[in-house]
Motif scaffolding. Sequence first.
Motif, PDB file in Angstrom:
ATOM      1  N   THR A 105       0.856  -1.180   0.000  1.00 45.34           N
ATOM      2  CA  THR A 105       0.000   0.000   0.000  1.00 45.34           C
ATOM      3  C   THR A 105       0.892   1.230   0.000  1.00 45.34           C
ATOM      4  N   VAL A 106       0.568   2.185  -0.829  1.00 44.86           N
ATOM      5  CA  VAL A 106       1.298   3.452  -0.825  1.00 44.86           C
ATOM      6  C   VAL A 106       0.352   4.533  -0.301  1.00 44.86           C
ATOM      7  N   LEU A 107       0.883   5.328   0.612  1.00 43.16           N
ATOM      8  CA  LEU A 107       0.155   6.457   1.169  1.00 43.16           C
ATOM      9  C   LEU A 107       0.861   7.744   0.793  1.00 43.16           C
ATOM     10  N   LEU A 108       0.082   8.722   0.416  1.00 39.70           N
ATOM     11  CA  LEU A 108       0.631  10.017   0.017  1.00 39.70           C
ATOM     12  C   LEU A 108       0.029  11.118   0.872  1.00 39.70           C
ATOM     13  N   ASN A 109       0.884  11.894   1.507  1.00 41.74           N
ATOM     14  CA  ASN A 109       0.444  13.046   2.292  1.00 41.74           C
ATOM     15  C   ASN A 109       1.087  14.281   1.668  1.00 41.74           C
ATOM     16  N   LYS A 110       0.310  14.981   0.852  1.00 38.05           N
ATOM     17  CA  LYS A 110       0.865  16.123   0.120  1.00 38.05           C
ATOM     18  C   LYS A 110       1.098  17.311   1.043  1.00 38.05           C
ATOM     19  N   THR A 111       0.390  17.365   2.145  1.00 32.94           N
ATOM     20  CA  THR A 111       0.536  18.498   3.067  1.00 32.94           C
ATOM     21  C   THR A 111       1.954  18.569   3.621  1.00 32.94           C
ATOM     22  N   VAL A 112       2.484  17.407   3.966  1.00 33.94           N
ATOM     23  CA  VAL A 112       3.837  17.369   4.530  1.00 33.94           C
ATOM     24  C   VAL A 112       4.839  16.753   3.563  1.00 33.94           C
ATOM     25  N   LYS A 113       4.428  16.547   2.324  1.00 30.28           N
ATOM     26  CA  LYS A 113       5.304  15.986   1.282  1.00 30.28           C
ATOM     27  C   LYS A 113       5.931  14.681   1.749  1.00 30.28           C
ATOM     28  N   HIS A 114       5.073  13.755   2.070  1.00 34.12           N
ATOM     29  CA  HIS A 114       5.531  12.481   2.603  1.00 34.12           C
ATOM     30  C   HIS A 114       4.846  11.327   1.888  1.00 34.12           C
ATOM     31  N   LEU A 115       5.638  10.327   1.626  1.00 32.79           N
ATOM     32  CA  LEU A 115       5.178   9.134   0.926  1.00 32.79           C
ATOM     33  C   LEU A 115       5.583   7.925   1.770  1.00 32.79           C
ATOM     34  N   SER A 116       4.724   6.939   1.863  1.00 31.82           N
ATOM     35  CA  SER A 116       5.131   5.730   2.573  1.00 31.82           C
ATOM     36  C   SER A 116       4.710   4.497   1.796  1.00 31.82           C
ATOM     37  N   LEU A 117       5.474   3.450   2.004  1.00 24.97           N
ATOM     38  CA  LEU A 117       5.184   2.147   1.405  1.00 24.97           C
ATOM     39  C   LEU A 117       4.980   1.155   2.537  1.00 24.97           C
ATOM     40  N   GLN A 118       3.826   0.538   2.561  1.00 28.36           N
ATOM     41  CA  GLN A 118       3.533  -0.470   3.574  1.00 28.36           C
ATOM     42  C   GLN A 118       3.537  -1.838   2.909  1.00 28.36           C
ATOM     43  N   ILE A 119       4.272  -2.750   3.503  1.00 28.17           N
ATOM     44  CA  ILE A 119       4.328  -4.130   3.018  1.00 28.17           C
ATOM     45  C   ILE A 119       3.722  -5.008   4.088  1.00 28.17           C
ATOM     46  N   ALA A 120       2.675  -5.707   3.730  1.00 27.01           N
ATOM     47  CA  ALA A 120       2.001  -6.587   4.690  1.00 27.01           C
ATOM     48  C   ALA A 120       2.685  -7.954   4.725  1.00 27.01           C
ATOM     49  N   ALA A 121       2.726  -8.532   5.920  1.00 24.78           N
ATOM     50  CA  ALA A 121       3.266  -9.887   6.105  1.00 24.78           C
ATOM     51  C   ALA A 121       4.609 -10.047   5.391  1.00 24.78           C
ATOM     52  N   THR A 122       5.566  -9.264   5.827  1.00 25.33           N
ATOM     53  CA  THR A 122       6.865  -9.208   5.161  1.00 25.33           C
ATOM     54  C   THR A 122       7.521 -10.588   5.076  1.00 25.33           C
ATOM     55  N   GLN A 123       8.075 -10.862   3.913  1.00 24.57           N
ATOM     56  CA  GLN A 123       8.687 -12.164   3.646  1.00 24.57           C
ATOM     57  C   GLN A 123      10.188 -11.991   3.379  1.00 24.57           C
ATOM     58  N   PRO A 124      10.968 -13.054   3.515  1.00 23.35           N
ATOM     59  CA  PRO A 124      12.405 -12.941   3.231  1.00 23.35           C
ATOM     60  C   PRO A 124      12.696 -12.391   1.839  1.00 23.35           C
TER      61      PRO A 124
END
Lengths: 116, 110
Positions: free
Chosen positions: B63-82
């Motif tokens: 999932t990618v989240l974008l917050n333009k107010t603070v110019k921030h981007l995040s990438l969420q990875i569920a159930a991280t694997q090797p």
Amino acid sequence: DAGITQSPRHKVTETGTPVTLRCHQTENHRYMYWYRQDPGHGLRLIHYSYGVKDTDKGEVSDGYSVSRSKTEDFLLTLESATSSQTSVYFCAISGSGGSSSYNEQFFGPGTRLTVL
Amino acid sequence: GESVGLHLPTLSVQEGDNSIINCAYSNSASDYFIWYKQESGKGPQFIIDIRSNMDKRQGQRVTVLLNKTVKHLSLQIAATQPGDSAVYFCAENPGNMLTFGGGTRLMVKP
């Protein structure tokens, strides 16, 4: 994977010698790019092409030239290699770009160049 | 393999946990963003993109989240694997060219 190949994959050369790296695509994409990747600098654009025989400079173009005589091939030439050009070079392609903001780029496997 | 950064920020997570990788972008005019994954010895691999008229976009386990107010981007990875172990970096498009961030190394502990 996008159909992008780079050759050679590894090269060691001496200072002052010319070097040409080749990028070949089978996707018929209009835009092609050459980047270098160095520790602490991330990916930096060297040159790009927006069509056959249409090229332009990127952020770090000094010491490099490019040519694109066919849609599928984009060549990067170091006329006289220097040690500062030791790097990993990546080619990328995009179906859009230029005036379009939504230019997702797909990368080749890279070429590791060492200049002694 | 190729070294993509000697002093990259590193995120270490346990296998199965969720990962969140952050990116601060610089240009308020940027209207398109991409997350790439780069494994050792390979080229960057496109993961997911988002346009500025969206604040969230979901893919398969990401999932990618974008917050333009603070110019921030995040990438969420569920159930991280090797197999998720790699360097991740964001790219922004303020006009006609992508500008790439320096990257974060994700290490997954078994």
